[in-house]
Write an enzyme that holds these catalytic residues in place. Structure first.
Site, PDB file in Angstrom:
ATOM      1  N   TYR A 105       0.868  -1.174   0.000  1.00  0.00           N
ATOM      2  CA  TYR A 105       0.000   0.000   0.000  1.00  0.00           C
ATOM      3  C   TYR A 105       0.905   1.224   0.000  1.00  0.00           C
ATOM      4  CZ  TYR A 105      -3.531   3.371   1.571  1.00  0.00           C
ATOM      5  OH  TYR A 105      -4.366   4.463   1.685  1.00  0.00           O
ATOM      6  N   ASP A 144      -2.449  -1.259  -3.994  1.00  0.00           N
ATOM      7  CA  ASP A 144      -2.778   0.122  -4.318  1.00  0.00           C
ATOM      8  C   ASP A 144      -1.463   0.886  -4.345  1.00  0.00           C
ATOM      9  OD1 ASP A 144      -3.555   2.747  -4.453  1.00  0.00           O
ATOM     10  OD2 ASP A 144      -4.809   2.701  -2.651  1.00  0.00           O
TER      11      ASP A 144
END
Length: 251
Positions: A105, A144
């Site tokens: 992330y 992400d």
């Protein structure tokens, strides 16, 4: 092998929106999630047949990653070995005999790009970490990554040129990543595909209008290219402001 990655934007919220059913339906070999927004003991979740690994941020209700996998790894590493970057629970690495699997992330540069400088130092440190792994065996990493690489990776690219996630600096770091021997698997299969995204703002009916960004990825070492079967963005799945992304690979 089927791998799934999903920024759930709070796992407790995602559970209320059908996460468990989605998880079971997708039936992945490994299911990587980002932005769990959890501390240890704040959720009781179990999927029979899966090992689970969690990396929590020190700050409550923030960031965090997890991996559920059917295949027990040889080794598990949390973070990237750099104290400056390892307080936010952003990376988990599973080592297998023939490859590494990571969930990541990437830090958002934030409003007014307040964290852009930090984001740049993170990118350099993360790439160094991945390169170190790749020197031993191929790497598959997902998550992400908080960057839309090219104009076709977001709907309103002209008006977002200097927005977090589409700055020249962030896109340049992504170029550097790929130049180090890595492959954006979705673009490998669909180099010219437009109008397909993995994140939509909750504002302005963005998802209804498909006004989104492609910021969720599966990246692999280039030498795995002959093993890639498909990469998909599962846009019909709801439960977060992101949708899951998928990699099918022969390992």
């Amino acid at each position: 092998m089927k791998f799934i990655s999903w920024n759930v934007n709070g796992l407790r919220a995602a559970v209320k929106h059908g996460f468990a059913d989605i998880f079971k339906t997708l039936d992945a070999d490994a299911f990587c999630i980002q932005e769990t927004k959890l501390q240890a003991g704040q959720i009781d979740i179990d999927f029979p047949g899966y090992y689970q690994y969690w990396n929590y941020a020190e700050r409550k209700g923030y960031s965090g990653t997890a991996i559920f996998t059917k295949h027990k790894p040889l080794n598990v590493t949390y973070g990237i070995g750099v104290p400056e970057h390892d307080t936010e629970g952003r990376v988990i690495t599973l080592e297998y005999p023939n490859y590494y699997l990571l969930t990541c992330y990437t830090p958002n540069s934030g409003g007014e790009l307040k964290r852009l400088d930090y984001r740049q130092t993170w990118e350099d440190a993360f790439l160094a970490y991945v390169n170190q792994l790749d020197a031993t065996k191929p790497v598959i990493f997902c998550g992400d990554l908080n960057v839309a690489h090219e104009n076709i990776d977001l709907k309103n690219w002209r008006s977002n040129h200097h927005s977090a996630g589409f700055t020249d600096e962030e896109r340049g770091k992504f170029n550097t990543l790929l130049a180090n021997g890595y492959l954006d698997t979705f673009r490998h299969f669909y180099p010219d595909q437009t109008e397909i995204y993995s994140w939509w703002s909750y504002r302005g009916h963005a998802r209804d209008n498909n006004s989104g960004w492609r910021i969720d990825y599966f990246i692999t070492s280039k030498r795995l290219v002959d093993r890639l079967l498909n990469a998909r963005i599962l846009t019909t799945i709801h439960g977060s402001d992101h949708c899951p992304v998928e990699l099918d690979i022969r390992l």
